[in-house]
Design an enzyme around this catalytic site. Sequence first.
Site, PDB file in Angstrom:
ATOM      1  N   ARG A 169     -35.659 -49.431  -4.294  1.00 58.28           N
ATOM      2  CA  ARG A 169     -35.238 -48.021  -4.334  1.00 58.28           C
ATOM      3  C   ARG A 169     -34.228 -47.894  -3.703  1.00 58.28           C
ATOM      4  O   ARG A 169     -33.762 -48.218  -2.560  1.00 58.28           O
ATOM      5  CB  ARG A 169     -36.646 -47.409  -3.732  1.00 58.28           C
ATOM      6  CG  ARG A 169     -36.625 -45.871  -3.718  1.00 58.28           C
ATOM      7  CD  ARG A 169     -38.003 -45.266  -3.405  1.00 58.28           C
ATOM      8  NE  ARG A 169     -37.894 -44.026  -3.328  1.00 58.28           N
ATOM      9  CZ  ARG A 169     -37.195 -43.105  -2.674  1.00 58.28           C
ATOM     10  NH1 ARG A 169     -36.956 -43.714  -1.339  1.00 58.28           N
ATOM     11  NH2 ARG A 169     -37.304 -42.037  -2.755  1.00 58.28           N
ATOM     12  N   HIS A 181     -41.913 -36.158   6.583  1.00 56.57           N
ATOM     13  CA  HIS A 181     -41.756 -37.252   5.225  1.00 56.57           C
ATOM     14  C   HIS A 181     -41.768 -38.637   5.613  1.00 56.57           C
ATOM     15  O   HIS A 181     -41.204 -39.141   6.734  1.00 56.57           O
ATOM     16  CB  HIS A 181     -40.743 -36.735   4.368  1.00 56.57           C
ATOM     17  CG  HIS A 181     -39.435 -36.516   4.825  1.00 56.57           C
ATOM     18  ND1 HIS A 181     -39.212 -35.594   5.609  1.00 56.57           N
ATOM     19  CD2 HIS A 181     -38.322 -37.441   4.673  1.00 56.57           C
ATOM     20  CE1 HIS A 181     -37.806 -35.826   5.809  1.00 56.57           C
ATOM     21  NE2 HIS A 181     -37.372 -36.815   5.371  1.00 56.57           N
ATOM     22  N   ASP A 195     -36.332 -33.828   9.033  1.00 52.83           N
ATOM     23  CA  ASP A 195     -34.845 -34.053   9.108  1.00 52.83           C
ATOM     24  C   ASP A 195     -34.441 -33.040  10.303  1.00 52.83           C
ATOM     25  O   ASP A 195     -34.908 -31.590  10.115  1.00 52.83           O
ATOM     26  CB  ASP A 195     -34.185 -33.593   7.875  1.00 52.83           C
ATOM     27  CG  ASP A 195     -34.474 -34.728   6.806  1.00 52.83           C
ATOM     28  OD1 ASP A 195     -34.794 -36.036   7.251  1.00 52.83           O
ATOM     29  OD2 ASP A 195     -34.503 -34.784   5.515  1.00 52.83           O
ATOM     30  N   HIS A 197     -40.736 -38.620   9.650  1.00 48.76           N
ATOM     31  CA  HIS A 197     -39.892 -38.025  10.326  1.00 48.76           C
ATOM     32  C   HIS A 197     -39.392 -36.526   9.937  1.00 48.76           C
ATOM     33  O   HIS A 197     -39.942 -36.473   8.499  1.00 48.76           O
ATOM     34  CB  HIS A 197     -38.567 -38.746  10.564  1.00 48.76           C
ATOM     35  CG  HIS A 197     -37.564 -38.885   9.571  1.00 48.76           C
ATOM     36  ND1 HIS A 197     -38.193 -39.816   8.319  1.00 48.76           N
ATOM     37  CD2 HIS A 197     -36.776 -38.107   8.747  1.00 48.76           C
ATOM     38  CE1 HIS A 197     -37.203 -39.598   7.193  1.00 48.76           C
ATOM     39  NE2 HIS A 197     -36.563 -38.558   7.354  1.00 48.76           N
TER      40      HIS A 197
HETATM   41  C1  LIG Z   1     -26.787 -35.564  10.754  1.00 48.52           C
HETATM   42  C2  LIG Z   1     -27.679 -36.508  10.866  1.00 48.52           C
HETATM   43  C3  LIG Z   1     -28.950 -36.288  10.334  1.00 48.52           C
HETATM   44  C4  LIG Z   1     -29.448 -37.625  10.848  1.00 48.52           C
HETATM   45  C5  LIG Z   1     -28.752 -38.362  11.687  1.00 48.52           C
HETATM   46  C6  LIG Z   1     -27.290 -37.950  11.349  1.00 48.52           C
HETATM   47  O1  LIG Z   1     -26.516 -38.202  12.274  1.00 48.52           O
HETATM   48  C7  LIG Z   1     -27.114 -38.520  10.003  1.00 48.52           C
HETATM   49  C8  LIG Z   1     -28.278 -39.330   9.547  1.00 48.52           C
HETATM   50  C9  LIG Z   1     -29.670 -38.406   9.424  1.00 48.52           C
HETATM   51  C10 LIG Z   1     -30.770 -39.209   9.314  1.00 48.52           C
HETATM   52  C11 LIG Z   1     -31.056 -39.916   8.069  1.00 48.52           C
HETATM   53  C12 LIG Z   1     -32.643 -40.664   8.269  1.00 48.52           C
HETATM   54  C13 LIG Z   1     -33.518 -40.122   8.977  1.00 48.52           C
HETATM   55  C14 LIG Z   1     -32.806 -39.421  10.168  1.00 48.52           C
HETATM   56  C15 LIG Z   1     -34.001 -38.875  11.167  1.00 48.52           C
HETATM   57  C16 LIG Z   1     -32.002 -40.456  10.940  1.00 48.52           C
HETATM   58  O2  LIG Z   1     -32.330 -41.129  11.573  1.00 48.52           O
HETATM   59  O3  LIG Z   1     -30.800 -40.485  10.496  1.00 48.52           O
HETATM   60  C17 LIG Z   1     -31.856 -38.522  10.041  1.00 48.52           C
HETATM   61  C18 LIG Z   1     -31.207 -37.791  10.855  1.00 48.52           C
HETATM   62  C19 LIG Z   1     -31.683 -36.351  11.285  1.00 48.52           C
HETATM   63  O4  LIG Z   1     -31.975 -35.497  10.325  1.00 48.52           O
HETATM   64  O5  LIG Z   1     -32.230 -36.219  12.655  1.00 48.52           O
HETATM   65  O1  LIG Z   2     -35.485 -42.105   0.847  1.00 49.41           O
HETATM   66  C1  LIG Z   2     -35.901 -41.223   0.753  1.00 49.41           C
HETATM   67  O2  LIG Z   2     -36.583 -40.986  -0.250  1.00 49.41           O
HETATM   68  C2  LIG Z   2     -35.882 -40.357   1.878  1.00 49.41           C
HETATM   69  C3  LIG Z   2     -34.680 -40.516   2.923  1.00 49.41           C
HETATM   70  C4  LIG Z   2     -34.678 -39.661   4.346  1.00 49.41           C
HETATM   71  O3  LIG Z   2     -35.731 -39.222   4.597  1.00 49.41           O
HETATM   72  C5  LIG Z   2     -33.558 -39.365   4.918  1.00 49.41           C
HETATM   73  O4  LIG Z   2     -32.459 -40.062   4.765  1.00 49.41           O
HETATM   74  O5  LIG Z   2     -33.681 -38.441   5.805  1.00 49.41           O
HETATM   75 FE   LIG Z   3     -35.283 -37.458   5.800  1.00 49.38          FE
END
Ligand SMILES: C=C1C[C@]23C[C@@]1(O)CC[C@H]2[C@@]12CCC[C@@](C)(C(=O)O1)[C@H]2[C@@H]3C(=O)O
Ligand SMILES: O=C(O)CCC(=O)C(=O)O
Ligand SMILES: [Fe+2]
Length: 352
Positions: free
Chosen positions: A293, A283, A228, A226
Site C-alpha cells: 500500500r 486514524h 495530524d 494518531h
Molecule cells: C509537519 C509534519 C506533520 C507530521 C510531522 C511533520 O514534520 C512531517 C510528517 C508528519 C507526520 C506524518 C505521519 C504521522 C505524524 C504524526 C508523524 O509522525 O509524521 C505526522 C506529523 C504530525 O502531523 O504531527
Molecule cells: O497511509 C495513510 O493512509 C495515512 C497516512 C497518515 O496518516 C499520515 O501520513 O499522517
Molecule cells: Fe496521519
Amino acid sequence: MPSLSEAYRAHPVHVQHKHPDLNSLQELPESYTWTHHSHDDHTPAASNESVPVIDLNDPNASKLIHHACITWGAYQVVNHAIPMSLLQDIQWVGETLFSLPCHQKQKAARSPDGADGYGLARISSFFPKLMWSEGFTIVGSPLEHFRQLWPQDYHKYCDIVKRYDEAMKKLVGKLMWLMLDSLGITKEDLKWAGSKGQFKKTCAALQLNSYPTCPDPDRAMGLAAHTDSTLLTILYQNNISGLQVHRKGGGWVTVAPVPEGLVINVGDLLHILSNGLYPSVLHRVLVNRIQQRLSVAYLCGPPPNVEICPHAKLVGPNKPPLYKAVTWNEYLGTKAKHFNKALSNVRLCAPS
Ligand SMILES: C=C1C[C@]23C[C@@]1(O)CC[C@H]2[C@@]12CCC[C@@](C)(C(=O)O1)[C@H]2[C@@H]3C(=O)O
Ligand SMILES: O=C(O)CCC(=O)C(=O)O
Ligand SMILES: [Fe+2]
C-alpha cells in the site's frame, strides 16, 4: 521566519533508523509484533457507515462537509480538479523511491533533529513496537535528498513534487473556505489567509508512505493511531485498503479507497481554530499480506509566524475559548514531546 525544522531542533526525535528490509522477511519479528488486541478496541463499528464521499461540484458541498467534519473529522472528495495523471505521477515517485535498495535510501535518512528525509514514522519513539511501514518527508525543496537518491535524474522527481505542491495549495484554499464558511468565518475574519483568502502562505509537508506486504498482518501495525498536527491533511491512497478512522463511541472504520478520491482529515490546528467544533480525526493504518500500500499525505498548516487560537466568532460568554494560541512550530514541538496528549496540553479548561 522560523521554518518547520525548528520545532525538531528543540525537540529531536530519536527513532531507530536502521531496520530490516521489510520485503525480505518471511515471518513477523518480535519487534514488530503488536498485541492481538491492538487492532480491536472492543467497540464494534455501529454500522457499515464510513466517512462520506463528497462531490466538490455539488451545490450542497459546504453543508455536507460541515456535517462530515462534526461527525467524523474526515471526508473524501471527488471532482477536486487535481488531474489523475498528477496523482499517478506522485505515486510513481513513491513507488520508485521505496523500491530503491536500503543503503541507497539511507543516504537520504532523516536526522533526529531534522524534519525531512527517509525513515520510520517519527511517532515510532512513543511505542515499544515498530510499525510495518517506511516514510519519506519533504519540507520545502527535496532537491538535496533527491540528488542523493537519483544523482542522474533528480530533476524529474523534483518537478513532480513541485507540481503536486502547487496543485495541493490550490485545493487547500478551496477546502478551507468550504469548511470555514459553514462555521460563519469569512475572508475578512481571517487576515492571515491573504487579501484574496487564497491561503497562499500556508506551510506544508509532503509525506510519502509505503506499507509493504506483511507475513502476519493481524499482529502488525502499519501506522499507529494518531491525529495530524495540521489544519487539514489531503491524502491520496493507492487502491489498497488500510486506512481506518476512529469514530467516537463507534470503533474503527475503514476508509475504502474511491477511484480518484482524496481523503481530507481535520487536523489539531483546525480543531483549535474551530474551538473544538471540528474535532481532529484519530486514524491508523493496517497492513495486508497481498499488496503493497502507498499513500501520499499533504500535511498543511498555517504560515510559520501565525498564532492559531479559537476564532473570535466561535467564542462567547457561554462558549469560552478551549485552547491557548499556538504557532504550528510550537505545536509540532508539543506533539514531539507529548504525542497524542498534545491537544490536551494546550487546552485551557477541562472538558465538561
Ligand atoms: C509537519 C509534519 C506533520 C507530521 C510531522 C511533520 O514534520 C512531517 C510528517 C508528519 C507526520 C506524518 C505521519 C504521522 C505524524 C504524526 C508523524 O509522525 O509524521 C505526522 C506529523 C504530525 O502531523 O504531527
Ligand atoms: O497511509 C495513510 O493512509 C495515512 C497516512 C497518515 O496518516 C499520515 O501520513 O499522517
Ligand atoms: Fe496521519
